[in-house]
Motif scaffolding. Structure first.
Motif, short mmCIF file in Angstrom:
data_model
loop_
_atom_site.label_atom_id
_atom_site.label_comp_id
_atom_site.label_asym_id
_atom_site.label_seq_id
_atom_site.Cartn_x
_atom_site.Cartn_y
_atom_site.Cartn_z
N TRP A 1 -16.97 -28.69 -3.96
CA TRP A 1 -16.17 -28.76 -2.74
C TRP A 1 -14.70 -28.50 -3.05
CZ3 TRP A 1 -12.40 -32.65 -1.71
CH2 TRP A 1 -11.80 -32.55 -0.43
N ARG A 2 -14.20 -29.06 -4.14
CA ARG A 2 -12.80 -28.81 -4.53
C ARG A 2 -12.56 -27.31 -4.72
NH1 ARG A 2 -10.63 -27.32 -9.10
NH2 ARG A 2 -8.44 -27.78 -9.54
N LEU B 1 -18.88 -29.82 2.10
CA LEU B 1 -18.28 -31.05 2.62
C LEU B 1 -19.33 -32.06 3.07
CD1 LEU B 1 -15.72 -32.62 3.45
CD2 LEU B 1 -15.80 -31.41 5.64
N ALA B 2 -20.47 -31.58 3.52
CA ALA B 2 -21.51 -32.48 4.04
C ALA B 2 -22.44 -33.00 2.96
CB ALA B 2 -22.32 -31.75 5.11
N ALA C 1 -10.91 -42.04 0.56
CA ALA C 1 -11.15 -40.85 1.38
C ALA C 1 -9.84 -40.38 2.02
CB ALA C 1 -12.19 -41.15 2.45
N ASN C 2 -9.05 -41.32 2.52
CA ASN C 2 -7.78 -40.96 3.16
C ASN C 2 -6.82 -40.30 2.17
OD1 ASN C 2 -8.75 -42.08 5.50
ND2 ASN C 2 -7.54 -43.95 5.39
N SER C 3 -6.79 -40.81 0.93
CA SER C 3 -5.89 -40.24 -0.07
C SER C 3 -6.31 -38.82 -0.45
CB SER C 3 -5.82 -41.13 -1.31
OG SER C 3 -7.05 -41.10 -2.04
N ILE C 4 -7.61 -38.57 -0.49
CA ILE C 4 -8.10 -37.23 -0.80
C ILE C 4 -7.75 -36.27 0.34
CG2 ILE C 4 -10.17 -35.83 -1.20
CD1 ILE C 4 -11.39 -38.39 -2.51
N LEU C 5 -7.94 -36.74 1.57
CA LEU C 5 -7.59 -35.93 2.73
C LEU C 5 -6.09 -35.62 2.75
CD1 LEU C 5 -8.27 -34.56 5.37
CD2 LEU C 5 -8.19 -36.79 6.52
N TRP D 1 -13.20 -35.29 9.42
CA TRP D 1 -12.96 -34.88 8.03
C TRP D 1 -12.98 -36.10 7.12
CZ3 TRP D 1 -8.31 -31.04 7.03
CH2 TRP D 1 -8.48 -30.42 5.79
N ALA D 2 -12.28 -37.15 7.52
CA ALA D 2 -12.24 -38.36 6.70
C ALA D 2 -13.61 -39.01 6.59
CB ALA D 2 -11.23 -39.35 7.30
N ALA D 3 -14.40 -38.92 7.64
CA ALA D 3 -15.74 -39.51 7.61
C ALA D 3 -16.64 -38.81 6.60
CB ALA D 3 -16.37 -39.46 9.00
N TYR D 4 -16.56 -37.48 6.55
CA TYR D 4 -17.32 -36.73 5.54
C TYR D 4 -16.91 -37.18 4.13
CZ TYR D 4 -19.50 -33.11 8.53
OH TYR D 4 -20.28 -32.43 9.42
N LEU D 5 -15.61 -37.28 3.90
CA LEU D 5 -15.12 -37.67 2.58
C LEU D 5 -15.53 -39.10 2.23
CD1 LEU D 5 -11.54 -36.09 2.78
CD2 LEU D 5 -13.52 -35.22 1.50
#
Length: 206
Positions: free
Chosen positions: A91-92, A79-80, A160-164, A133-137
């Protein structure tokens, strides 16, 4: 002011928190009492109240914080380091592996279902988890954008939000139906969508 614990004291406190977390995942917070936690963690009531003076409420907040940390920790180091498309795919695979193994015994489910978010302190922890979490993405989306791998016009935060949302929604459906395909399909589609604007952009020559 927080008490400074010795190494032994910190280890004991952590053992209690981890033991309580496992019980909550399995039974739900309403069905876990202090006697259950003491028996599961080989801890006396006096020890438990030594580390958690307010009893169950104090301990459950510690469990909330522990579970929030676990959600992120489980995804590291992938994730990082979402700096290439290959690393996004790694990551997926990691996310799918995690939730496939955990199923109902999932820290995310414990936070959103078992422990609930009505309490302001719990809500604050869950909000912090979501933001982290969203910040990492978002950092990963920005890395692809900077490398020219996705359309430069893409909205980093929305992507990022949509992936989260794909991960959390897919994980929730997995937990309720025991079908991994919801998570696999949602996350695959979210990542593919991130790349589609670039293909249209190049094809259009604009």
């Amino acid at each position: 002011m927080e008490r400074v614990l010795t190494a032994k004291g910190a280890a004991t406190r952590q053992r209690i928190v981890e033991g309580a977390a496992l019980l909550v995942r399995d039974r739900g917070v309403a069905n876990v009492g202090l006697d259950d936690i003491c028996a599961s963690t080989a801890t006396s009531k006096s020890q438990l109240f030594h580390y958690f003076p307010d009893g169950k409420a104090d301990l459950m907040l510690a469990v909330v914080r522990y579970e929030a940390e676990q959600v992120i920790t489980d995804q590291l180091p992938q994730l990082a380091d979402l700096t290439t498309w290959r690393k996004w795919q790694a990551w997926r695979r990691r996310v799918i592996q995690i939730y496939d193994a955990q199923r109902a015994a999932c820290p995310l489910r414990a936070l959103t279902t078992q422990l609930g978010t009505a309490d302001p302190a719990t809500r604050e922890v869950v909000d912090g988890l979501t933001d982290t979490w969203a910040a990492y993405l978002a950092a990963g989306v920005q890395a692809l954008k900077d490398a020219g791998e996705i359309d430069p016009r893409i909205d980093v935060q929305k992507t990022a939000n949509s992936i989260l949302a794909a991960v959390t929604g897919g994980a929730t459906l997995l937990q309720s139906t025991n079908r991994l395909s919801y998570l696999e399909d949602a996350l695959t589609e979210a990542l593919d969508n991130m790349r589609r604007p670039r293909n249209q952009y190049v094809a259009g020559g604009g």
